[in-house]
Design a protein around this motif. Sequence first.
Motif, PDB file in Angstrom:
ATOM      1  N   VAL A 107       0.659  -1.337  -0.222  1.00 52.37           N
ATOM      2  CA  VAL A 107       0.013   0.095   0.071  1.00 52.37           C
ATOM      3  C   VAL A 107       0.929   1.074   0.144  1.00 52.37           C
ATOM      4  O   VAL A 107       0.580   2.096  -0.909  1.00 52.37           O
ATOM      5  CB  VAL A 107      -1.046  -0.114   1.062  1.00 52.37           C
ATOM      6  CG1 VAL A 107      -1.766   1.214   1.225  1.00 52.37           C
ATOM      7  CG2 VAL A 107      -1.906  -1.148   0.801  1.00 52.37           C
ATOM      8  N   PRO A 108       1.723   1.394   0.839  1.00 51.36           N
ATOM      9  CA  PRO A 108       2.825   2.620   0.976  1.00 51.36           C
ATOM     10  C   PRO A 108       3.581   2.885  -0.500  1.00 51.36           C
ATOM     11  O   PRO A 108       3.810   3.639  -1.111  1.00 51.36           O
ATOM     12  CB  PRO A 108       3.461   2.687   2.200  1.00 51.36           C
ATOM     13  CG  PRO A 108       3.465   1.314   2.825  1.00 51.36           C
ATOM     14  CD  PRO A 108       2.220   0.559   1.930  1.00 51.36           C
ATOM     15  N   LEU A 109       4.020   1.632  -0.932  1.00 57.51           N
ATOM     16  CA  LEU A 109       4.519   1.695  -2.260  1.00 57.51           C
ATOM     17  C   LEU A 109       3.600   2.148  -3.265  1.00 57.51           C
ATOM     18  O   LEU A 109       3.942   3.055  -4.343  1.00 57.51           O
ATOM     19  CB  LEU A 109       5.240   0.106  -2.641  1.00 57.51           C
ATOM     20  CG  LEU A 109       5.771   0.141  -3.997  1.00 57.51           C
ATOM     21  CD1 LEU A 109       7.058   1.100  -3.894  1.00 57.51           C
ATOM     22  CD2 LEU A 109       6.264  -1.526  -4.143  1.00 57.51           C
ATOM     23  N   GLN A 110       2.383   1.750  -3.457  1.00 60.04           N
ATOM     24  CA  GLN A 110       1.380   2.169  -4.332  1.00 60.04           C
ATOM     25  C   GLN A 110       1.040   3.624  -4.297  1.00 60.04           C
ATOM     26  O   GLN A 110       0.995   4.357  -5.480  1.00 60.04           O
ATOM     27  CB  GLN A 110       0.287   1.376  -4.147  1.00 60.04           C
ATOM     28  CG  GLN A 110      -0.907   1.753  -5.145  1.00 60.04           C
ATOM     29  CD  GLN A 110      -2.385   1.459  -4.806  1.00 60.04           C
ATOM     30  OE1 GLN A 110      -2.659   0.992  -3.517  1.00 60.04           O
ATOM     31  NE2 GLN A 110      -3.214   1.065  -5.708  1.00 60.04           N
ATOM     32  N   ALA A 111       0.939   4.052  -2.944  1.00 59.88           N
ATOM     33  CA  ALA A 111       0.999   5.421  -2.828  1.00 59.88           C
ATOM     34  C   ALA A 111       2.058   6.377  -3.415  1.00 59.88           C
ATOM     35  O   ALA A 111       1.788   7.253  -4.003  1.00 59.88           O
ATOM     36  CB  ALA A 111       0.352   5.801  -1.465  1.00 59.88           C
TER      37      ALA A 111
ATOM     38  N   ALA B 140       1.902   8.576  -6.490  1.00 56.99           N
ATOM     39  CA  ALA B 140       2.033  10.211  -6.497  1.00 56.99           C
ATOM     40  C   ALA B 140       3.174  10.696  -7.327  1.00 56.99           C
ATOM     41  O   ALA B 140       3.030  11.723  -7.900  1.00 56.99           O
ATOM     42  CB  ALA B 140       2.272  10.583  -4.692  1.00 56.99           C
ATOM     43  N   ALA B 141       3.974   9.985  -7.579  1.00 56.19           N
ATOM     44  CA  ALA B 141       5.080  10.342  -8.282  1.00 56.19           C
ATOM     45  C   ALA B 141       4.627  10.146  -9.895  1.00 56.19           C
ATOM     46  O   ALA B 141       5.235  11.283 -10.636  1.00 56.19           O
ATOM     47  CB  ALA B 141       6.323   9.399  -8.052  1.00 56.19           C
ATOM     48  N   LEU B 142       3.765   9.176 -10.246  1.00 59.34           N
ATOM     49  CA  LEU B 142       3.192   9.180 -11.560  1.00 59.34           C
ATOM     50  C   LEU B 142       2.346  10.426 -11.848  1.00 59.34           C
ATOM     51  O   LEU B 142       2.361  10.892 -12.930  1.00 59.34           O
ATOM     52  CB  LEU B 142       2.500   7.859 -11.459  1.00 59.34           C
ATOM     53  CG  LEU B 142       1.683   7.377 -12.728  1.00 59.34           C
ATOM     54  CD1 LEU B 142       2.976   7.357 -14.100  1.00 59.34           C
ATOM     55  CD2 LEU B 142       1.176   6.117 -12.840  1.00 59.34           C
TER      56      LEU B 142
ATOM     57  N   ALA C  24      -7.508   7.346  -6.159  1.00 60.25           N
ATOM     58  CA  ALA C  24      -7.262   9.026  -6.758  1.00 60.25           C
ATOM     59  C   ALA C  24      -6.366   9.635  -5.379  1.00 60.25           C
ATOM     60  O   ALA C  24      -5.866  10.631  -5.554  1.00 60.25           O
ATOM     61  CB  ALA C  24      -8.777   9.447  -6.815  1.00 60.25           C
ATOM     62  N   MET C  25      -7.228   9.278  -4.164  1.00 60.61           N
ATOM     63  CA  MET C  25      -6.438  10.056  -3.044  1.00 60.61           C
ATOM     64  C   MET C  25      -4.980   9.626  -2.811  1.00 60.61           C
ATOM     65  O   MET C  25      -4.370  10.387  -2.397  1.00 60.61           O
ATOM     66  CB  MET C  25      -7.345   9.589  -1.646  1.00 60.61           C
ATOM     67  CG  MET C  25      -8.874   9.932  -1.753  1.00 60.61           C
ATOM     68  SD  MET C  25      -9.024  11.669  -1.581  1.00 60.61           S
ATOM     69  CE  MET C  25     -10.062  11.815  -3.100  1.00 60.61           C
ATOM     70  N   ALA C  26      -4.820   8.441  -3.043  1.00 56.40           N
ATOM     71  CA  ALA C  26      -3.481   7.938  -2.866  1.00 56.40           C
ATOM     72  C   ALA C  26      -2.459   8.591  -4.097  1.00 56.40           C
ATOM     73  O   ALA C  26      -1.263   8.374  -3.878  1.00 56.40           O
ATOM     74  CB  ALA C  26      -3.223   6.430  -2.883  1.00 56.40           C
ATOM     75  N   THR C  27      -2.927   9.055  -5.007  1.00 54.95           N
ATOM     76  CA  THR C  27      -2.178   9.863  -5.932  1.00 54.95           C
ATOM     77  C   THR C  27      -1.554  11.283  -5.631  1.00 54.95           C
ATOM     78  O   THR C  27      -0.664  11.869  -5.976  1.00 54.95           O
ATOM     79  CB  THR C  27      -2.836   9.963  -7.220  1.00 54.95           C
ATOM     80  OG1 THR C  27      -4.076  10.549  -7.310  1.00 54.95           O
ATOM     81  CG2 THR C  27      -2.993   8.582  -7.939  1.00 54.95           C
TER      82      THR C  27
END
Length: 175
Positions: free
Chosen positions: A23-27, A31-33, A91-94
């Motif tokens: 999950v933190p890796l995805q977030a 965000a970087a993407l 969406a929030m995690a981006t």
Amino acid sequence: MPAKLSVLASVPFSLALLAGSLVPLQAASNAALGRALGHPLWAALTSLIVSLVVLSATILVLRVAQPNVAGALQSAWWLWIGGVCGAVYVAMATFLPARLGVANFILFVMVGQVVAALLIDHFGLLGLTAKPVNLPRVAGVLIIVCGLVVTQWGAGRTPISAQPNHNAAPAEAIK
């Protein structure tokens, strides 16, 4: 090994830890993407498309049987909210990790997850067996909330207005 400890060594427990560690890796990657693509919602859409491709390939490789769409359409309405929940989370995690930091974002997500899970369990929502709230379960949630408070207190938070705008155009592009 005592029975309670053997549960900790089980495959489902290990898979749940793996899922949580992603999950933190995805977030952070979303965000970087979002910064690279120019807007967090493009990152959310891209992430969900990649998920669709990966899951489609997995279904083909594992030769999963055709879905019972007719049965699902005749079931409760709430069967379909998982996709909406996933899209909102992605969406929030981006964009929130860039503003809160990944650790803070994940801590807030954890508190939200555990409180919502406790309520779902207590009331037996979404077709699950009710597991009433009791003092140890509430204590566990309060410990997680305390962890969030301590982390926020120790973070020396920078006001959002003072943080860099990661979605702003580079200075060279403005000139």
